[in-house]
Design a protein around this motif. Structure first.
Motif, PDB file in Angstrom:
ATOM      1  N   GLY A   6     -23.772  -6.405   3.931  1.00 26.68           N
ATOM      2  CA  GLY A   6     -23.434  -7.807   3.675  1.00 26.68           C
ATOM      3  C   GLY A   6     -22.317  -7.913   2.659  1.00 26.68           C
ATOM      4  N   SER A   7     -22.479  -8.777   1.656  1.00 31.48           N
ATOM      5  CA  SER A   7     -21.446  -8.937   0.643  1.00 31.48           C
ATOM      6  C   SER A   7     -21.836  -8.195  -0.637  1.00 31.48           C
ATOM      7  CB  SER A   7     -21.234 -10.422   0.358  1.00 31.48           C
ATOM      8  OG  SER A   7     -22.434 -10.963  -0.151  1.00 31.48           O
ATOM      9  N   SER A   8     -22.719  -7.195  -0.496  1.00 29.53           N
ATOM     10  CA  SER A   8     -23.223  -6.509  -1.681  1.00 29.53           C
ATOM     11  C   SER A   8     -22.307  -5.384  -2.148  1.00 29.53           C
ATOM     12  CB  SER A   8     -24.618  -5.960  -1.420  1.00 29.53           C
ATOM     13  OG  SER A   8     -24.560  -5.002  -0.381  1.00 29.53           O
ATOM     14  N   GLY A   9     -21.209  -5.138  -1.439  1.00 22.60           N
ATOM     15  CA  GLY A   9     -20.314  -4.054  -1.821  1.00 22.60           C
ATOM     16  C   GLY A   9     -18.870  -4.440  -1.654  1.00 22.60           C
ATOM     17  N   ILE A  10     -18.000  -3.471  -1.896  1.00 23.43           N
ATOM     18  CA  ILE A  10     -16.568  -3.698  -1.763  1.00 23.43           C
ATOM     19  C   ILE A  10     -15.952  -2.456  -1.135  1.00 23.43           C
ATOM     20  CG2 ILE A  10     -16.063  -2.863  -4.105  1.00 23.43           C
ATOM     21  CD1 ILE A  10     -13.934  -5.136  -4.228  1.00 23.43           C
ATOM     22  N   TYR A  11     -14.910  -2.676  -0.337  1.00 23.75           N
ATOM     23  CA  TYR A  11     -14.250  -1.590   0.369  1.00 23.75           C
ATOM     24  C   TYR A  11     -13.122  -1.053  -0.511  1.00 23.75           C
ATOM     25  CZ  TYR A  11     -11.680   0.753   4.100  1.00 23.75           C
ATOM     26  OH  TYR A  11     -11.021   1.680   4.871  1.00 23.75           O
ATOM     27  N   LEU A  12     -13.115   0.259  -0.759  1.00 25.27           N
ATOM     28  CA  LEU A  12     -12.091   0.897  -1.600  1.00 25.27           C
ATOM     29  C   LEU A  12     -11.291   1.902  -0.791  1.00 25.27           C
ATOM     30  CD1 LEU A  12     -14.019   2.077  -4.798  1.00 25.27           C
ATOM     31  CD2 LEU A  12     -12.783  -0.041  -4.494  1.00 25.27           C
ATOM     32  N   ARG A  13     -10.007   2.009  -1.113  1.00 24.23           N
ATOM     33  CA  ARG A  13      -9.170   3.053  -0.529  1.00 24.23           C
ATOM     34  C   ARG A  13      -8.568   3.861  -1.667  1.00 24.23           C
ATOM     35  NH1 ARG A  13      -4.062   3.199   1.191  1.00 24.23           N
ATOM     36  NH2 ARG A  13      -3.704   0.987   0.912  1.00 24.23           N
ATOM     37  N   SER A  91      -7.088  -3.809  -8.518  1.00 23.44           N
ATOM     38  CA  SER A  91      -6.604  -3.054  -7.369  1.00 23.44           C
ATOM     39  C   SER A  91      -5.220  -2.493  -7.676  1.00 23.44           C
ATOM     40  CB  SER A  91      -6.534  -3.958  -6.143  1.00 23.44           C
ATOM     41  OG  SER A  91      -6.065  -3.223  -5.038  1.00 23.44           O
ATOM     42  N   GLY A  92      -5.025  -1.203  -7.395  1.00 25.36           N
ATOM     43  CA  GLY A  92      -3.728  -0.575  -7.609  1.00 25.36           C
ATOM     44  C   GLY A  92      -3.549   0.039  -8.982  1.00 25.36           C
ATOM     45  N   ALA A  93      -4.541  -0.090  -9.860  1.00 30.91           N
ATOM     46  CA  ALA A  93      -4.445   0.524 -11.188  1.00 30.91           C
ATOM     47  C   ALA A  93      -4.398   2.039 -11.029  1.00 30.91           C
ATOM     48  CB  ALA A  93      -5.637   0.127 -12.049  1.00 30.91           C
ATOM     49  N   GLU A  94      -3.657   2.701 -11.915  1.00 32.87           N
ATOM     50  CA  GLU A  94      -3.581   4.162 -11.876  1.00 32.87           C
ATOM     51  C   GLU A  94      -4.658   4.751 -12.774  1.00 32.87           C
ATOM     52  OE1 GLU A  94      -0.612   7.691 -13.301  1.00 32.87           O
ATOM     53  OE2 GLU A  94       0.312   6.018 -12.223  1.00 32.87           O
ATOM     54  N   ILE A  95      -5.485   5.603 -12.190  1.00 33.99           N
ATOM     55  CA  ILE A  95      -6.555   6.272 -12.922  1.00 33.99           C
ATOM     56  C   ILE A  95      -6.156   7.730 -13.079  1.00 33.99           C
ATOM     57  CG2 ILE A  95      -8.996   6.931 -12.898  1.00 33.99           C
ATOM     58  CD1 ILE A  95      -9.378   4.437 -11.029  1.00 33.99           C
ATOM     59  N   PHE A 102      -4.843   9.022  -9.446  1.00 36.97           N
ATOM     60  CA  PHE A 102      -5.014   8.333  -8.178  1.00 36.97           C
ATOM     61  C   PHE A 102      -5.053   6.834  -8.401  1.00 36.97           C
ATOM     62  CE2 PHE A 102      -9.218   9.407  -9.749  1.00 36.97           C
ATOM     63  CZ  PHE A 102      -9.957   8.249  -9.574  1.00 36.97           C
ATOM     64  N   ARG A 103      -4.876   6.111  -7.301  1.00 33.29           N
ATOM     65  CA  ARG A 103      -5.010   4.650  -7.325  1.00 33.29           C
ATOM     66  C   ARG A 103      -6.150   4.271  -6.409  1.00 33.29           C
ATOM     67  NH1 ARG A 103       0.824   4.291  -7.091  1.00 33.29           N
ATOM     68  NH2 ARG A 103       1.466   3.550  -9.141  1.00 33.29           N
ATOM     69  N   LEU A 104      -6.833   3.194  -6.773  1.00 33.84           N
ATOM     70  CA  LEU A 104      -7.838   2.616  -5.889  1.00 33.84           C
ATOM     71  C   LEU A 104      -7.325   1.263  -5.458  1.00 33.84           C
ATOM     72  CD1 LEU A 104     -11.158   3.431  -7.759  1.00 33.84           C
ATOM     73  CD2 LEU A 104     -10.342   4.433  -5.638  1.00 33.84           C
ATOM     74  N   LYS A 105      -7.311   1.032  -4.153  1.00 30.11           N
ATOM     75  CA  LYS A 105      -6.908  -0.271  -3.614  1.00 30.11           C
ATOM     76  C   LYS A 105      -8.161  -0.935  -3.068  1.00 30.11           C
ATOM     77  CE  LYS A 105      -2.337   0.512  -3.896  1.00 30.11           C
ATOM     78  NZ  LYS A 105      -1.442   0.785  -2.800  1.00 30.11           N
ATOM     79  N   PHE A 106      -8.346  -2.194  -3.427  1.00 31.52           N
ATOM     80  CA  PHE A 106      -9.512  -2.928  -2.913  1.00 31.52           C
ATOM     81  C   PHE A 106      -9.206  -4.408  -2.829  1.00 31.52           C
ATOM     82  CE2 PHE A 106     -10.055  -1.814  -7.417  1.00 31.52           C
ATOM     83  CZ  PHE A 106     -10.229  -3.044  -8.023  1.00 31.52           C
TER      84      PHE A 106
END
Length: 106
Positions: A6-13, A91-95, A102-106
């Motif tokens: 459902g809406s309990s999560g978020i999609y990350l790339r 989203s797009g922050a550099e870790i 790496f970057r995570l896009k969400f």
């Protein structure tokens, strides 16, 4: 969508900037937490000696994606700022962790 999350999560790339990813996944349905480290049991695993076995965790609060350092030796940085407490990610922050970036896009 047949997913029951459902809406309990978020999609990350995950977009690797530096380092060699040894885990296979670059996309995640984040509902709880992802552990980053060099241990093969980690969700996000890099083949990098400067990473701690369990280096950091990326987690979903229900409204935000956050990162927290797990007491690693070399620290975790978001946009070159040290993470000394759980920090909200954009989203797009550099870790950066050890010699990995790496970057995570969400």
């Amino acid at each position: 969508q047949p997913e029951e999350s459902g809406s309990s999560g978020i999609y990350l790339r995950l977009e690797v900037l530096e380092g060699s990813l040894s885990s296979q996944a670059t996309t995640f349905d984040l509902t709880g937490e992802l552990i980053l480290g060099r241990d093969s049991a980690c969700d996000i695993c890099f083949d990098c000696p400067s990473l701690s076995r369990r280096h950091a965790r990326i987690f979903w609060t229900g409204s935000a994606v956050c990162v927290e350092d797990l007491g690693s030796q070399n620290g975790t940085f978001v946009n070159n700022t040290p993470v000394d407490a759980p920090q909200v990610l954009r989203s797009g922050a550099e870790i950066r962790a050890g010699d990995v970036a790496f970057r995570l896009k969400f």
